[in-house]
Design an enzyme around this catalytic site. Structure first.
Site, short mmCIF file in Angstrom:
data_model
loop_
_atom_site.label_atom_id
_atom_site.label_comp_id
_atom_site.label_asym_id
_atom_site.label_seq_id
_atom_site.Cartn_x
_atom_site.Cartn_y
_atom_site.Cartn_z
N ARG A 91 0.84 -1.21 0.00
CA ARG A 91 0.00 0.00 0.00
C ARG A 91 0.87 1.25 0.00
O ARG A 91 0.53 2.25 0.63
CB ARG A 91 -0.89 0.02 1.22
N GLY A 124 -4.70 -1.51 -0.54
CA GLY A 124 -3.62 -0.58 -0.86
C GLY A 124 -3.83 0.82 -0.31
O GLY A 124 -3.05 1.73 -0.58
N ARG A 174 5.90 9.68 3.50
CA ARG A 174 6.89 9.28 4.50
C ARG A 174 8.30 9.48 3.95
O ARG A 174 8.58 9.14 2.81
CB ARG A 174 6.66 7.81 4.85
N ARG A 181 14.73 -3.08 4.58
CA ARG A 181 14.44 -3.72 5.87
C ARG A 181 15.26 -4.99 6.02
O ARG A 181 15.82 -5.50 5.04
CB ARG A 181 12.94 -4.09 5.91
N ASP A 250 10.21 -7.47 8.83
CA ASP A 250 9.91 -6.55 7.72
C ASP A 250 9.63 -5.14 8.24
O ASP A 250 9.50 -4.21 7.46
CB ASP A 250 8.71 -7.05 6.91
N ASP A 260 7.47 2.00 10.37
CA ASP A 260 6.19 1.29 10.35
C ASP A 260 5.45 1.40 11.67
O ASP A 260 5.28 0.44 12.41
CB ASP A 260 6.37 -0.18 9.94
#
Ligand code: AMP
Ligand code: MG
Length: 492
Positions: A91, A124, A174, A181, A250, A260
């Protein structure tokens, strides 16, 4: 036309299997909620242009900026201990990279930008609530001095997303030092794609850890440097009472930034076993487990890197084990150093960490608010009222009194004046953290009443977390019983 977004695309120069080329899906009627002007300037961008109609088109995914090459990144990951060989940006799309005013290359990503080949069953999109939460918490973390991804902008899409109910949709822009990662390495390792693995490692070394390139064991050195940054990061989380909530591999940045923000939270009353995340039923990612979990995640990174480290796998295992042992040393050093500062100690004595531990035990036994306790402690030494307040927080006053005597004895061996100590303590023990119940309030106001004033107000308060702001005491207080937030949700 001037290039308002001077994108470079080094990740998109890597082979096709590293990502999927996919443009953001346009939205119905975008509206800017907030632009992070200061960050825009830091990135060398023109905030006025960004806040204007063309900027809004870029920030909402209506139009792909000229120099951008949008891609969704491929990665894998261990989610709650179970390996998933393919996750990827489901997404989000990376528009490109911008070299900021300090010469640092940074990713610009739209999160909530529509489906990608990695979306699987998801839509998404992102709901407004999680976008506001990430904006507030990531910016608060940054001001607290903790490495983190940043929030450049939040935009309403004018569309709804279907979660448990219909909710307003939003897109977050962002900014990250990179979006690579631990799980990105696992993606190639799981496919036994040695060439991909090496390309990725070399990309990461060039971008984040150039000092590793000078080592004759560059990949081992890479692991060592990542381990060290992660150890620092987790120690800093603990020092402010932060719980990430979903430390899957992740969700662990190779650059050592907090990334995240999902069901994350700052704890109110000190409780080492604290869990907020609704999906973390076993407490895997509880507050005090975070150092162990980070080590576990780094062991997964080490496994992925083994084939690059030594042809003799047994030798490789031995080498990475030695490196991973460095985590706890580094973690302890950063944590102890930070705890000393929180207690007001400028010199080092053996018993210091024990003294801190006893204070934390008192807080836990008496269910005292972590942030408030350390803030009061900053004032307690030369302020009788603050001292009474701190004592009052501990129902077990005899326990507190005994500890206070020990602390005073220790402080008596410090060279610093009370006044300067107090100033230093107030600069490391924040008055304001993004408290969960207040975040819920701003999300509710925005979602239900389309009122973003509380969101903006909270951001302006959290921009000065170490200043007393008496007019905004309600943001400082721990929740009343009816305000308590017991669980946080991914809400993706
Ligand atoms: P997270 O738990 O947020 O780290 O996400 C785990 C994985 O699920 C990632 O690969 C995300 O891209 C994917 N994902 C989360 N939410 C959505 C969504 N609404 N649509 C598509 N993919 C999603
Ligand atoms: Mg994630």
């Amino acid at each position: 036309m001037a290039v308002h977004l001077p994108f470079e695309n080094t990740y998109a120069r890597l082979p096709d299997r590293f990502y999927a080329r996919v443009a953001p899906t346009p939205v119905r009627s975008p509206r800017l909620i907030r632009l992070n002007t200061e960050l825009a300037v830091d990135l060398g961008l023109d905030p006025e242009w960004l806040a204007g109609s063309q900027g809004l088109e870029a920030l909402s995914g209506q139009r792909v900026p000229d120099a951008a090459e949008p891609i969704a990144l491929a990665y894998a990951g261990h989610q709650f201990g179970h390996f998933v060989p393919q996750l990827g940006d489901g997404r989000a799309v990376l528009l490109g990279e911008i070299v900021d005013r300090h010469g640092v290359r940074r990713d610009v990503q739209l999160k909530g930008s529509g489906p990608t080949p990695f979306s699987r069953r998801g839509d998404g999109r992102a709901a407004l609530g999680p976008v506001l939460r990430e904006y507030v918490v990531s910016e608060a973390m940054n001001v607290l001095g903790i490495p983190t991804t940043r929030s450049l902008a939040a935009v309403l899409t004018g569309e709804t997303v279907t979660r448990e109910t219909e909710l307003p949709g939003a897109v977050l822009t962002r900014i990250a030092t990179s979006h690579i990662r631990v799980g990105t390495f696992q993606f190639f390792a799981a496919r036994r794609d040695l060439e991909g693995l090496r390309l990725l490692a070399d990309h990461v070394i060039a971008r984040h850890y150039p000092e590793a390139a000078r080592s004759d064991r560059r990949y081992l050195s890479l692991l060592e440097l990542v381990t060290s940054r992660q150890a620092d990061l987790i120690a800093r989380w603990l020092l402010v009472g932060f719980i990430h909530g979903v430390m899957n591999t992740d969700n662990m940045s190779i650059a050592g930034e907090t990334i995240d923000y999902g069901p994350c939270a700052f704890m109110d009353e000190y409780d080492p076993g604290k869990v907020f995340s609704s999906i973390d039923r076993q407490g895997r990612y509880a507050y005090e487990n975070q150092p162990q979990i980070a080590t576990w995640n780094l062991a997964r990174l080490a496994e992925a890197l083994l084939p690059l480290i030594d042809e003799d796998q047994q030798k490789a295992v031995q080498q990475v084990e030695n490196v991973l042992e460095g985590f706890s040393t580094r973690f302890e050093a950063t944590y102890s150093d930070g705890m000393r500062q929180k207690l007001g100690l400028s010199t080092v004595e053996d018993g210091d960490i024990g003294l801190a531990g006893e204070f934390l035990d008192l807080l836990a036994t008496n269910q005292v608010d972590f942030t408030i306790a350390f803030r009061r402690l900053s004032d307690a030494a030369d302020d009788a009222v603050a001292n009474d307040e701190l004592r009052g927080l501990c129902q077990n006053s005899p326990g507190f009194d005994a500890w206070w005597v020990r602390l005073r004895a220790r402080l008596a061996r410090e060279p610093e004046t009370v006044k300067s100590r107090r100033m230093r303590m107030r600069a490391v023990n924040p008055a304001f953290i993004p408290r969960n119940h207040r975040i819920e309030e701003i999300i509710e106001a925005a979602t239900v009443a389309n009122d973003f004033a509380p969101f903006h107000e909270m951001l302006s308060i959290l921009a000065r977390p170490f200043d007393d702001q008496p007019d905004f005491a309600r943001y400082q207080e721990s929740p009343q019983p009816h305000e308590r937030v017991c669980q946080t949700f991914c809400g993706t």
